[in-house]
Design a protein around this motif. Structure first.
Motif, PDB file in Angstrom:
ATOM      1  N   PHE A 130       0.796  -1.222   0.000  1.00  0.00           N
ATOM      2  CA  PHE A 130       0.000   0.000   0.000  1.00  0.00           C
ATOM      3  C   PHE A 130       0.834   1.281   0.000  1.00  0.00           C
ATOM      4  O   PHE A 130       0.281   2.375  -0.165  1.00  0.00           O
ATOM      5  CB  PHE A 130      -0.973   0.000   1.184  1.00  0.00           C
ATOM      6  CG  PHE A 130      -2.163  -0.891   0.978  1.00  0.00           C
ATOM      7  CD1 PHE A 130      -3.141  -0.565   0.053  1.00  0.00           C
ATOM      8  CD2 PHE A 130      -2.297  -2.065   1.694  1.00  0.00           C
ATOM      9  CE1 PHE A 130      -4.233  -1.391  -0.162  1.00  0.00           C
ATOM     10  CE2 PHE A 130      -3.389  -2.896   1.500  1.00  0.00           C
ATOM     11  CZ  PHE A 130      -4.361  -2.559   0.562  1.00  0.00           C
ATOM     12  N   SER A 131       2.139   1.170   0.172  1.00  0.00           N
ATOM     13  CA  SER A 131       2.980   2.363  -0.005  1.00  0.00           C
ATOM     14  C   SER A 131       3.225   2.631  -1.482  1.00  0.00           C
ATOM     15  O   SER A 131       3.633   3.731  -1.861  1.00  0.00           O
ATOM     16  CB  SER A 131       4.322   2.175   0.712  1.00  0.00           C
ATOM     17  OG  SER A 131       5.095   1.165   0.088  1.00  0.00           O
ATOM     18  N   GLY A 132       2.984   1.608  -2.326  1.00  0.00           N
ATOM     19  CA  GLY A 132       3.267   1.744  -3.750  1.00  0.00           C
ATOM     20  C   GLY A 132       4.620   1.191  -4.136  1.00  0.00           C
ATOM     21  O   GLY A 132       5.105   1.450  -5.238  1.00  0.00           O
ATOM     22  N   MET A 133       5.232   0.420  -3.251  1.00  0.00           N
ATOM     23  CA  MET A 133       6.558  -0.117  -3.535  1.00  0.00           C
ATOM     24  C   MET A 133       6.514  -1.148  -4.654  1.00  0.00           C
ATOM     25  O   MET A 133       7.447  -1.256  -5.443  1.00  0.00           O
ATOM     26  CB  MET A 133       7.124  -0.746  -2.260  1.00  0.00           C
ATOM     27  CG  MET A 133       8.589  -1.104  -2.344  1.00  0.00           C
ATOM     28  SD  MET A 133       9.628   0.347  -2.429  1.00  0.00           S
ATOM     29  CE  MET A 133      11.174  -0.380  -2.965  1.00  0.00           C
ATOM     30  N   VAL A 134       5.440  -1.907  -4.735  1.00  0.00           N
ATOM     31  CA  VAL A 134       5.316  -2.923  -5.783  1.00  0.00           C
ATOM     32  C   VAL A 134       4.944  -2.270  -7.113  1.00  0.00           C
ATOM     33  O   VAL A 134       5.602  -2.482  -8.131  1.00  0.00           O
ATOM     34  CB  VAL A 134       4.260  -3.977  -5.394  1.00  0.00           C
ATOM     35  CG1 VAL A 134       4.095  -5.000  -6.519  1.00  0.00           C
ATOM     36  CG2 VAL A 134       4.657  -4.675  -4.099  1.00  0.00           C
ATOM     37  N   LEU A 135       3.899  -1.483  -7.098  1.00  0.00           N
ATOM     38  CA  LEU A 135       3.447  -0.717  -8.259  1.00  0.00           C
ATOM     39  C   LEU A 135       2.938   0.631  -7.768  1.00  0.00           C
ATOM     40  O   LEU A 135       2.398   0.719  -6.650  1.00  0.00           O
ATOM     41  CB  LEU A 135       2.321  -1.444  -8.997  1.00  0.00           C
ATOM     42  CG  LEU A 135       2.691  -2.536  -9.991  1.00  0.00           C
ATOM     43  CD1 LEU A 135       1.422  -3.237 -10.480  1.00  0.00           C
ATOM     44  CD2 LEU A 135       3.461  -1.976 -11.191  1.00  0.00           C
ATOM     45  N   ALA A 193       0.116   5.550   1.614  1.00  0.00           N
ATOM     46  CA  ALA A 193       0.332   6.337   0.403  1.00  0.00           C
ATOM     47  C   ALA A 193       1.181   7.573   0.686  1.00  0.00           C
ATOM     48  O   ALA A 193       1.859   8.088  -0.211  1.00  0.00           O
ATOM     49  CB  ALA A 193      -1.009   6.753  -0.209  1.00  0.00           C
ATOM     50  N   ALA A 194       1.137   8.056   1.920  1.00  0.00           N
ATOM     51  CA  ALA A 194       1.907   9.247   2.290  1.00  0.00           C
ATOM     52  C   ALA A 194       3.399   8.987   2.328  1.00  0.00           C
ATOM     53  O   ALA A 194       4.195   9.921   2.369  1.00  0.00           O
ATOM     54  CB  ALA A 194       1.434   9.762   3.650  1.00  0.00           C
ATOM     55  N   GLN A 195       3.804   7.717   2.306  1.00  0.00           N
ATOM     56  CA  GLN A 195       5.210   7.381   2.454  1.00  0.00           C
ATOM     57  C   GLN A 195       5.989   7.443   1.144  1.00  0.00           C
ATOM     58  O   GLN A 195       7.086   7.982   1.113  1.00  0.00           O
ATOM     59  CB  GLN A 195       5.345   5.992   3.067  1.00  0.00           C
ATOM     60  CG  GLN A 195       4.802   5.895   4.483  1.00  0.00           C
ATOM     61  CD  GLN A 195       4.878   4.485   5.017  1.00  0.00           C
ATOM     62  OE1 GLN A 195       3.978   3.680   4.815  1.00  0.00           O
ATOM     63  NE2 GLN A 195       5.964   4.163   5.690  1.00  0.00           N
ATOM     64  N   LEU A 196       5.463   6.879   0.086  1.00  0.00           N
ATOM     65  CA  LEU A 196       6.187   6.837  -1.190  1.00  0.00           C
ATOM     66  C   LEU A 196       5.420   7.505  -2.318  1.00  0.00           C
ATOM     67  O   LEU A 196       5.974   8.340  -3.041  1.00  0.00           O
ATOM     68  CB  LEU A 196       6.515   5.388  -1.569  1.00  0.00           C
ATOM     69  CG  LEU A 196       7.184   5.177  -2.932  1.00  0.00           C
ATOM     70  CD1 LEU A 196       8.474   5.982  -3.030  1.00  0.00           C
ATOM     71  CD2 LEU A 196       7.456   3.694  -3.169  1.00  0.00           C
ATOM     72  N   GLN A 197       4.152   7.165  -2.472  1.00  0.00           N
ATOM     73  CA  GLN A 197       3.387   7.678  -3.596  1.00  0.00           C
ATOM     74  C   GLN A 197       3.308   9.198  -3.589  1.00  0.00           C
ATOM     75  O   GLN A 197       3.544   9.854  -4.611  1.00  0.00           O
ATOM     76  CB  GLN A 197       1.978   7.085  -3.583  1.00  0.00           C
ATOM     77  CG  GLN A 197       1.136   7.478  -4.792  1.00  0.00           C
ATOM     78  CD  GLN A 197       1.665   6.889  -6.092  1.00  0.00           C
ATOM     79  OE1 GLN A 197       1.770   5.684  -6.231  1.00  0.00           O
ATOM     80  NE2 GLN A 197       2.025   7.740  -7.035  1.00  0.00           N
ATOM     81  N   VAL A 198       2.982   9.779  -2.450  1.00  0.00           N
ATOM     82  CA  VAL A 198       2.828  11.236  -2.380  1.00  0.00           C
ATOM     83  C   VAL A 198       4.153  11.966  -2.603  1.00  0.00           C
ATOM     84  O   VAL A 198       4.222  12.885  -3.427  1.00  0.00           O
ATOM     85  CB  VAL A 198       2.167  11.643  -1.044  1.00  0.00           C
ATOM     86  CG1 VAL A 198       2.206  13.158  -0.865  1.00  0.00           C
ATOM     87  CG2 VAL A 198       0.730  11.153  -0.997  1.00  0.00           C
ATOM     88  N   PRO A 199       5.252  11.590  -1.920  1.00  0.00           N
ATOM     89  CA  PRO A 199       6.521  12.259  -2.222  1.00  0.00           C
ATOM     90  C   PRO A 199       6.949  12.110  -3.678  1.00  0.00           C
ATOM     91  O   PRO A 199       7.500  13.047  -4.273  1.00  0.00           O
ATOM     92  CB  PRO A 199       7.515  11.573  -1.279  1.00  0.00           C
ATOM     93  CG  PRO A 199       6.693  11.099  -0.147  1.00  0.00           C
ATOM     94  CD  PRO A 199       5.388  10.680  -0.760  1.00  0.00           C
TER      95      PRO A 199
END
Length: 261
Positions: A187-192, A211-217
């Motif tokens: 759910f951080s978007g690390m996979v996709l 999502a605030a961890q990887l996707q947003v930055p």
């Protein structure tokens, strides 16, 4: 005092030189594997998730850069905190003339800064040298990204702190660690990138705190979202999760039975 704790956390992780070198190598190799996977996927589906190939490549290397810094799969100070709760050493922490949550936040931020500089920068630079990327040239975009990254670190800690506090009741963090690892990576978007998930599922995924961890930055860095809205999203989750951690901490320490003694 909390600055000193953060510096101590930085120095502590800086002493693990062999582990840092191994981490740099691992993140670089995984980055290469993911990049070629993404390139094949974007060849078939151009503009998937609103990204072009250069943005997709940038996203991969940013993920490898932030993987350890934000402890997306766990492995931050929450591991030590869980063990201290399990063994009863948490009693020492509670006697300190310091706020428990702020103490561990400062320590985790120090750890994260070292992991960013020591383990994350090299794979990011390697990716930028080997592949076309979509990095900004404006200083204000980089400044906004730095703010988003700081907020991401707080959100990451707040999630892991809540998980660690569960050991007050569970007495063993193995299962909850595994759940955190799976949820954090996906759910951080690390996979996709979360942008590729369609419909209601995608909307839910992008609304969750991970999502605030990887996707947003990443979206801030590549100009895919406004900085003000991104900061607001991250700040709301940071405050909510820290407040939840404060409540759980209060409940856990109101009547503490120290394990192991």
């Amino acid at each position: 005092m909390y600055l000193a704790v953060a510096v101590r956390g930085f120095r502590r992780y800086a002493s693990y030189r062999a582990a840092t070198v191994a981490g740099v190598f691992t993140n670089t190799v995984f980055g290469l594997i993911l990049v070629y996977t993404y390139l094949a996927l974007w060849d078939e589906r151009p503009d998937l998730g609103g990204y072009d190939q250069a943005q997709a490549v940038t996203y991969v290397w940013l993920g490898q850069c932030l993987f350890a810094a934000l402890a997306l799969q766990g492995g931050g100070v929450e591991q030590e905190l869980m063990e201290r709760i399990r063994t009863g050493e948490i009693a020492v922490d509670l006697y300190r003339p310091a706020d428990l949550q702020l103490w561990w936040l400062a320590s985790d931020l120090g750890r994260g800064v070292f992991q960013l500089l020591g383990r994350g920068v090299v794979p990011f630079l390697v990716g930028g040298l080997l592949f076309p990327t979509a990095l900004p040239t404006r200083f204000d975009v980089w400044a906004s990204f730095a703010v988003a990254l700081a907020l991401a670190a707080v959100v990451s800690f707040a999630i892991r702190y809540l998980v660690a506090l569960s050991v007050f009741w569970l007495l063993d963090g193995t299962g909850v660690n595994q759940a955190m690892m799976i949820l954090g990576v996906f759910f951080s978007g690390m996979v996709l990138p979360l942008n590729v998930f369609p419909g209601g599922f995608g909307e839910v995924a992008r609304a969750l705190p991970w999502a605030a961890q990887l996707q947003v930055p990443a979206d801030v860095l590549m100009g895919e979202t406004g900085a003000a809205g991104a900061f607001a999203f991250q700040a709301v989750w940071a405050v909510a999760l820290l407040a939840a951690g404060r409540l759980v901490q209060s409940a856990a320490t109101r009547r503490v039975v120290v394990q192991g003694g």
